[in-house]
Design an enzyme around this catalytic site. Sequence first.
Site, PDB file in Angstrom:
ATOM      1  N   GLU A  44     -22.132 -23.031 -33.797  1.00 49.80           N
ATOM      2  CA  GLU A  44     -22.615 -22.994 -35.189  1.00 49.80           C
ATOM      3  C   GLU A  44     -21.996 -21.852 -36.001  1.00 49.80           C
ATOM      4  O   GLU A  44     -22.717 -21.062 -36.628  1.00 49.80           O
ATOM      5  CB  GLU A  44     -24.148 -22.895 -35.210  1.00 49.80           C
ATOM      6  CG  GLU A  44     -24.812 -24.129 -34.669  1.00 49.80           C
ATOM      7  CD  GLU A  44     -26.330 -24.204 -34.917  1.00 49.80           C
ATOM      8  OE1 GLU A  44     -26.936 -23.185 -35.302  1.00 49.80           O
ATOM      9  OE2 GLU A  44     -26.891 -25.281 -34.703  1.00 49.80           O
ATOM     10  N   GLU A  81     -26.568 -30.724 -30.164  1.00 54.08           N
ATOM     11  CA  GLU A  81     -27.940 -30.251 -30.377  1.00 54.08           C
ATOM     12  C   GLU A  81     -28.643 -31.292 -31.233  1.00 54.08           C
ATOM     13  O   GLU A  81     -28.237 -31.548 -32.370  1.00 54.08           O
ATOM     14  CB  GLU A  81     -27.987 -28.893 -31.078  1.00 54.08           C
ATOM     15  CG  GLU A  81     -27.570 -27.747 -30.178  1.00 54.08           C
ATOM     16  CD  GLU A  81     -27.808 -26.364 -30.794  1.00 54.08           C
ATOM     17  OE1 GLU A  81     -28.783 -26.187 -31.540  1.00 54.08           O
ATOM     18  OE2 GLU A  81     -26.991 -25.475 -30.517  1.00 54.08           O
TER      19      GLU A  81
HETATM   20  O1  AHR Z   1     -31.689 -24.822 -30.178  1.00 55.77           O
HETATM   21  C1  AHR Z   1     -32.123 -23.713 -30.911  1.00 55.77           C
HETATM   22  C2  AHR Z   1     -31.030 -23.136 -31.795  1.00 55.77           C
HETATM   23  O2  AHR Z   1     -30.738 -24.041 -32.812  1.00 55.77           O
HETATM   24  C3  AHR Z   1     -29.700 -22.870 -31.148  1.00 55.77           C
HETATM   25  O3  AHR Z   1     -29.633 -21.638 -30.522  1.00 55.77           O
HETATM   26  C4  AHR Z   1     -28.764 -22.906 -32.317  1.00 55.77           C
HETATM   27  O4  AHR Z   1     -27.472 -23.293 -31.955  1.00 55.77           O
HETATM   28  C5  AHR Z   1     -29.428 -23.839 -33.300  1.00 55.77           C
HETATM   29  O5  AHR Z   1     -29.483 -23.311 -34.568  1.00 55.77           O
END
Ligand code: AHR
Length: 503
Positions: A173, A292
């Site tokens: 990210e 994610e």
């Molecule tokens: O999954 C929780 C967080 O969400 C992770 O660390 C990050 O990559 C995202 O913003």
Amino acid sequence: MIRAHLTVDPHFTVGPVNRRLFGSFVEHLGRCVYDGIYEPGHVRADEDGFRTDVIELVRELGVSTIRYPGGNFVSGYRWEDGVGPRESRPRRLDLAWHSTETNEIGLDEFAGWLKKVDSELMYAVNLGTRGVLEALDVLEYANLRSGTHWSDQRVANGHPEPHGIRMWCLGNEMDGPWQLGHSTAEEYAQIASKTASAMRQIDPDLELVVCGSSSAQMPTFGDWERVVLGKTYDDVDYISCHAYYEPKGDDYGSFLASGVNMDRFIDAVIATADHVKAIRHSDKTINISFDEWNVWYQTRFNEVDKITDVSEWPVAPRLLEDSYSVLDAVVFGSLLISLLRHADRVTAASLAQLVNVIAPIMTEPGGPAWRQTTFYPFSLTSRLARGVALELKLDSPTYPTAEYGDVPIVDAVATRDENGGSTTVFLVNRSLDDAVSLEIDVLALGGVAGATALSLFDDDIHAANTLDDPERVAPRENSSVDVGEGRVTVTLPPVSWTVLTLD
Ligand code: AHR
């Protein structure tokens, strides 16, 4: 009762269902690792301190690949802290989650745990506060057999066999202002390209994931993908997508339509990747690693969970421990449907996360482990979505949503296992009030001998599984299934997720 109609035809395929779609994510965050997968004093802990009750649940969940060690955590992480003798590993501040990292678990221990749960390791390198050299070092440590500084170090640490990691994430990210080392698309593209081409000198066959946007709502979304892929197209194999969903107030209608947002997000990233492909006159196709995704009550976290006083940063605090309801599980099931619908281009995905932290599995220190509601759509989809994903013809009435306009009440995807000869249909009824009578035209399947369905629903859409009542919610057999001449009918209760197997 609302009526809807679906046609399943095995001739219209989307693409093969890659097992890596059923990946997950373990970050050094809250109680995911410590007091989650690892709790040495626990009565169910094995000789390595890993909880065997958690191992059993992870295996039951059917997780193919696990992304590690972060997440935001990775952008401040020094991988060397987590290898070698435990007594000399440093305690560090974890700036991402305002916690203290003991480094008791690192790459070698985690790779060992993955063998126990039968999953593949997907490793993220730190491109936030570190760079090319450290990425090369950890690759050498993990994957070279011996005869070099870092590979010999791994052998000396008691791990003669290389870990053989195939998939590597180039940071995490990096578009997010919250990220340590947050950068512009141009800056990130530079370091990602340099890191990827350096890593490929060690092993040209690695599968590399470049960071896409941390959500489709980011102001730089779209342009970020264009710029980053413009520079890294030849160096990488995947671009990542991240998306989390939660209801806005009590607008459950829009929340139930979250899959529409995921569909549009995926389509936009595919379009951008293919635009870059076109202007480069390239033969290569970049696929998506949706590494994610989940339901996450992020606004609750922002309000209450973040610990700020640096002198009190705890080890493994209770962070992001969302308790998931039936409503959440139905939305979650529709996100899986969206991923499968794009099986040709989304060829890897990671449910964020696995244990305790926005997770399908919860644990209590010294106590039990249990399945959240979201456990069930994941485990059943992972077990039953085999072979190829099919393109369906769905006729469903729509309902108006504040966020996405008119949205079909029913959402569906199907997969067909050519070897086993069975077809599985995954279904969601998004209506808050009405059951749906769904008629499925199965003529093209050449006959259905029998059909069974499991549905997840409840009179109380906010019902959840908790420490006190860990089995409150589970899928139930749906006895409404009826097999007729060239058709199958099933009733989908309001706010429900269903898996229907046609033999
Ligand atoms: O999954 C929780 C967080 O969400 C992770 O660390 C990050 O990559 C995202 O913003």
